[in-house]
Motif scaffolding. Structure first.
Motif, PDB file in Angstrom:
ATOM      1  N   GLN A  94      32.622  39.927  55.704  1.00  0.00           N
ATOM      2  CA  GLN A  94      33.920  39.252  55.650  1.00  0.00           C
ATOM      3  C   GLN A  94      34.173  38.640  57.018  1.00  0.00           C
ATOM      4  OE1 GLN A  94      36.272  42.640  54.428  1.00  0.00           O
ATOM      5  NE2 GLN A  94      36.411  41.835  52.353  1.00  0.00           N
ATOM      6  N   PHE A  95      34.739  37.444  57.034  1.00  0.00           N
ATOM      7  CA  PHE A  95      34.993  36.728  58.273  1.00  0.00           C
ATOM      8  C   PHE A  95      36.424  36.236  58.315  1.00  0.00           C
ATOM      9  CE2 PHE A  95      30.471  36.508  57.722  1.00  0.00           C
ATOM     10  CZ  PHE A  95      29.948  36.549  59.005  1.00  0.00           C
ATOM     11  N   HIS A  96      37.001  36.255  59.504  1.00  0.00           N
ATOM     12  CA  HIS A  96      38.312  35.681  59.787  1.00  0.00           C
ATOM     13  C   HIS A  96      38.047  34.501  60.720  1.00  0.00           C
ATOM     14  CE1 HIS A  96      42.539  35.523  61.119  1.00  0.00           C
ATOM     15  NE2 HIS A  96      42.005  35.276  62.294  1.00  0.00           N
ATOM     16  N   CYS A  97      38.403  33.291  60.307  1.00  0.00           N
ATOM     17  CA  CYS A  97      38.163  32.095  61.117  1.00  0.00           C
ATOM     18  C   CYS A  97      39.477  31.368  61.375  1.00  0.00           C
ATOM     19  CB  CYS A  97      37.198  31.143  60.413  1.00  0.00           C
ATOM     20  SG  CYS A  97      35.551  31.816  60.150  1.00  0.00           S
ATOM     21  N   ALA A  98      39.691  30.981  62.631  1.00  0.00           N
ATOM     22  CA  ALA A  98      40.881  30.214  63.000  1.00  0.00           C
ATOM     23  C   ALA A  98      40.444  28.867  63.564  1.00  0.00           C
ATOM     24  CB  ALA A  98      41.706  30.982  64.030  1.00  0.00           C
ATOM     25  N   GLN A  99      41.133  27.812  63.139  1.00  0.00           N
ATOM     26  CA  GLN A  99      40.835  26.462  63.594  1.00  0.00           C
ATOM     27  C   GLN A  99      42.054  25.865  64.299  1.00  0.00           C
ATOM     28  OE1 GLN A  99      39.929  27.405  60.400  1.00  0.00           O
ATOM     29  NE2 GLN A  99      37.740  27.453  60.754  1.00  0.00           N
ATOM     30  N   HIS A 100      41.792  25.210  65.432  1.00  0.00           N
ATOM     31  CA  HIS A 100      42.816  24.477  66.166  1.00  0.00           C
ATOM     32  C   HIS A 100      42.748  23.021  65.706  1.00  0.00           C
ATOM     33  CE1 HIS A 100      45.289  23.045  69.449  1.00  0.00           C
ATOM     34  NE2 HIS A 100      44.348  22.151  69.732  1.00  0.00           N
ATOM     35  N   ILE A 101      43.881  22.467  65.275  1.00  0.00           N
ATOM     36  CA  ILE A 101      43.930  21.096  64.779  1.00  0.00           C
ATOM     37  C   ILE A 101      44.087  20.131  65.963  1.00  0.00           C
ATOM     38  CG2 ILE A 101      45.122  19.503  63.220  1.00  0.00           C
ATOM     39  CD1 ILE A 101      43.810  21.963  61.834  1.00  0.00           C
ATOM     40  N   ASP A 137      46.638  30.688  56.225  1.00  0.00           N
ATOM     41  CA  ASP A 137      47.758  30.192  57.025  1.00  0.00           C
ATOM     42  C   ASP A 137      47.515  28.725  57.353  1.00  0.00           C
ATOM     43  OD1 ASP A 137      50.182  30.323  58.410  1.00  0.00           O
ATOM     44  OD2 ASP A 137      49.219  30.952  60.278  1.00  0.00           O
ATOM     45  N   ARG A 138      48.497  27.902  57.080  1.00  0.00           N
ATOM     46  CA  ARG A 138      48.379  26.455  57.284  1.00  0.00           C
ATOM     47  C   ARG A 138      49.566  26.002  58.132  1.00  0.00           C
ATOM     48  NH1 ARG A 138      46.366  23.443  52.455  1.00  0.00           N
ATOM     49  NH2 ARG A 138      47.033  25.375  51.501  1.00  0.00           N
ATOM     50  N   GLU A 139      49.301  25.694  59.395  1.00  0.00           N
ATOM     51  CA  GLU A 139      50.333  25.241  60.326  1.00  0.00           C
ATOM     52  C   GLU A 139      50.008  23.831  60.793  1.00  0.00           C
ATOM     53  OE1 GLU A 139      53.013  27.078  61.098  1.00  0.00           O
ATOM     54  OE2 GLU A 139      52.318  28.788  59.903  1.00  0.00           O
ATOM     55  N   HIS A 140      50.939  23.235  61.547  1.00  0.00           N
ATOM     56  CA  HIS A 140      50.717  21.890  62.088  1.00  0.00           C
ATOM     57  C   HIS A 140      49.569  21.892  63.093  1.00  0.00           C
ATOM     58  CE1 HIS A 140      51.636  17.849  63.488  1.00  0.00           C
ATOM     59  NE2 HIS A 140      51.630  18.309  64.722  1.00  0.00           N
ATOM     60  N   ASN A 172      41.815  19.972  54.353  1.00  0.00           N
ATOM     61  CA  ASN A 172      43.239  20.289  54.478  1.00  0.00           C
ATOM     62  C   ASN A 172      43.844  19.844  55.806  1.00  0.00           C
ATOM     63  OD1 ASN A 172      44.190  22.099  52.087  1.00  0.00           O
ATOM     64  ND2 ASN A 172      42.099  22.730  52.536  1.00  0.00           N
ATOM     65  N   LEU A 173      43.227  18.872  56.484  1.00  0.00           N
ATOM     66  CA  LEU A 173      43.795  18.403  57.741  1.00  0.00           C
ATOM     67  C   LEU A 173      45.172  17.789  57.500  1.00  0.00           C
ATOM     68  CD1 LEU A 173      40.815  16.714  59.632  1.00  0.00           C
ATOM     69  CD2 LEU A 173      42.053  18.780  60.294  1.00  0.00           C
TER      70      LEU A 173
END
Length: 157
Positions: free
Chosen positions: A125-132, A102-105, A68-69
């Protein structure tokens, strides 16, 4: 990237492959992965190691992020991964379902649920956040003092 053979081959010599994680389904908003628990995955007390669960969740969320990049992005970094451990297993197959929330720029957020295949019981259960990351983005400077904060520097080795 949705070809499962290609994805599993990409991770074959990475941690996910070495742990035996299999990516079973890759959709636009949901990733399914699984692994069979072996003695390698257990603590000396006989329960699955928490780091194994984290690797499964982070790997599923990472594949989702890759799939989803946004246009123009060159990659991502996992910047946050919070676990909620609800149970454990001693063996068998565990499943992970990761869903984008959540899908942001500049970022994506994923939630992953790991369950025991035989009982269907949720064990984590896991919450993961990725920096694009985008080409030409300024590289963060290494942290050099104790006064550096995440806003001014990221620690890179």
């Amino acid at each position: 990237m949705t070809d499962l053979q290609q994805i599993n081959a990409l991770y074959a010599d990475k941690l996910a492959g070495l742990l035996g994680i299999s990516f079973d389904d890759v959709g636009d908003d949901e990733i399914k992965a699984s692994m069979e628990i072996s003695p390698l995955h257990l603590t000396p007390s006989g329960f699955v190691q928490t780091s194994v669960l984290l690797a499964l969740a982070d790997s599923a969320c990472s594949i989702g992020c890759i799939a989803n990049l946004p246009a123009g992005a060159s990659g991502f970094l996992t910047i946050e991964c919070k676990p909620n451990l609800l149970g454990t297993v001693r063996g068998g197959i565990i499943n992970c379902i990761a869903s984008i929330t959540d899908r942001e720029h500049a970022s994506q957020t994923w939630e992953a649920t790991i369950s025991c295949q035989s009982s269907g019981r949720t064990i984590a259960q896991f919450h993961c956040a990725q920096h694009i990351i985008y080409p030409g983005s300024p590289r963060p400077k290494p942290a050099t003092t104790v006064t550096d904060t995440p806003e001014t520097a990221l620690p890179f080795c």
